[in-house]
Design an enzyme around this catalytic site. Structure first.
Site, PDB file in Angstrom:
ATOM      1  N   ARG A  39       0.806  -1.220   0.000  1.00 24.02           N
ATOM      2  CA  ARG A  39       0.000   0.000   0.000  1.00 24.02           C
ATOM      3  C   ARG A  39       0.846   1.281   0.000  1.00 24.02           C
ATOM      4  NH1 ARG A  39      -5.406  -1.356   3.638  1.00 24.02           N
ATOM      5  NH2 ARG A  39      -5.959  -3.260   2.497  1.00 24.02           N
ATOM      6  N   ASP A 148     -14.752  10.484  10.819  1.00 27.13           N
ATOM      7  CA  ASP A 148     -13.754   9.495  10.415  1.00 27.13           C
ATOM      8  C   ASP A 148     -12.408  10.200  10.306  1.00 27.13           C
ATOM      9  OD1 ASP A 148     -14.010   6.479   9.202  1.00 27.13           O
ATOM     10  OD2 ASP A 148     -12.262   7.513   8.392  1.00 27.13           O
TER      11      ASP A 148
END
Length: 283
Positions: A39, A148
């Site tokens: 990633r 978030d």
């Protein structure tokens, strides 16, 4: 540690894990080394960096906040769907909302928090349940806060446009009433109705940073979030949630999560992974 286009050394990995823990409270084991490489190698390419050592220096630096946020977004998994763990929404509708609706009609504010909201499907499901229990909810002081740590998820939540697959668990009558098809390239998408969107406010928030909210909540959803934290961070977060909930407030957590630490004595089980907050000790 992980060979490839960029070499990820053990030192690099542990530095990334330390930065992630300090910034977001997330625990990263060595078993995740391959995932970290896969990633973050994309971030190295995008930034034109030659190695993970330089990347670590960037994210740890005083000007690295923006890239730290991108790193957290890259290393976290946002799994969500409408009506996920449906028993929570049934409990909300039948056991919690009757009392909250009565209070709202008397003029009291009602506040529900979706903590770790991902792209908003949980928050909009809460709003759907609110509307089913109180069709005139827009005329009262009732709001859902959705937060978030990932700014990309907050943007998606505000956009309120979801692919066909995301609505697989939304009943047909609910879909017809509260969603409409939107034109665009690629797969079919559905837009959340404005009345539903107006109930939800999206805000970027790190759960381990200072919380700007001053008043307590009637309900908190924080599901499948705490599992990413180590035990001390879990205990810290449960304590903060305890302080943020009103007496008899409801807390909904993930199926593999348990309230732990000093806060546990302030919660009593009220269903499957469902807890009620109270002032006194355990009961």
């Amino acid at each position: 540690m992980v060979p490839g286009e960029y070499v990820l050394t053990e030192e690099d990995f542990h530095r990334i894990a330390s930065i992630l823990h300090d910034h977001a409270g997330i625990q990263l084991s060595e078993a995740k080394a391959a995932l970290v490489y896969a990633r973050l190698a994309k971030r190295l390419r995008a930034l034109g960096l030659e190695n993970f050592r330089d990347y670590c220096a960037l994210v740890a630096g005083t000007d690295g906040l923006g890239e730290r946020q991108k790193m957290v977004a890259a290393l976290t998994t946002n799994v969500t769907r409408f009506y996920r763990e449906a028993h929570h929404f049934e409990h909300l509708k039948t056991r919690v909302l009757p009392g909250l609706v009565e209070r709202a009609r008397r003029g009291d504010p009602v506040r529900i928090w979706s903590a770790g909201c991902s792209n908003g499907q949980e928050a909009y499901t809460i709003a759907l349940v609110l509307l089913s229990a109180m069709p005139d909810v827009a005329r009262h002081d009732v709001r859902v806060l959705a937060t978030d740590i990932d700014p990309n998820m907050i943007e998606e939540g505000r956009a309120a446009s979801y692919p066909e697959a995301a609505l697989s668990d939304v009943p047909a009558d609910v879909r017809r009433k509260w969603f409409h098809r939107v034109a665009g390239p690629g797969e079919q998408r559905w837009q959340v109705a404005e009345e539903l969107r107006d109930l939800v406010a999206f805000r970027e928030l790190n759960l381990f940073a200072k919380w700007p909210m001053k008043k307590r909540f009637d309900v908190i959803f924080c599901r499948n979030v705490v599992i990413y934290f180590d035990k001390p961070k879990q205990a810290e977060l449960w304590t903060r949630f305890s302080a943020a909930l009103k007496p008899d407030g409801a807390l909904y957590i993930g199926h593999s999560e348990r309230v732990s630490g000093p806060a546990a004595e302030h919660f009593a089980a009220d269903g499957v992974t469902t807890w009620r907050h109270h002032k006194g000790g355990a009961r």
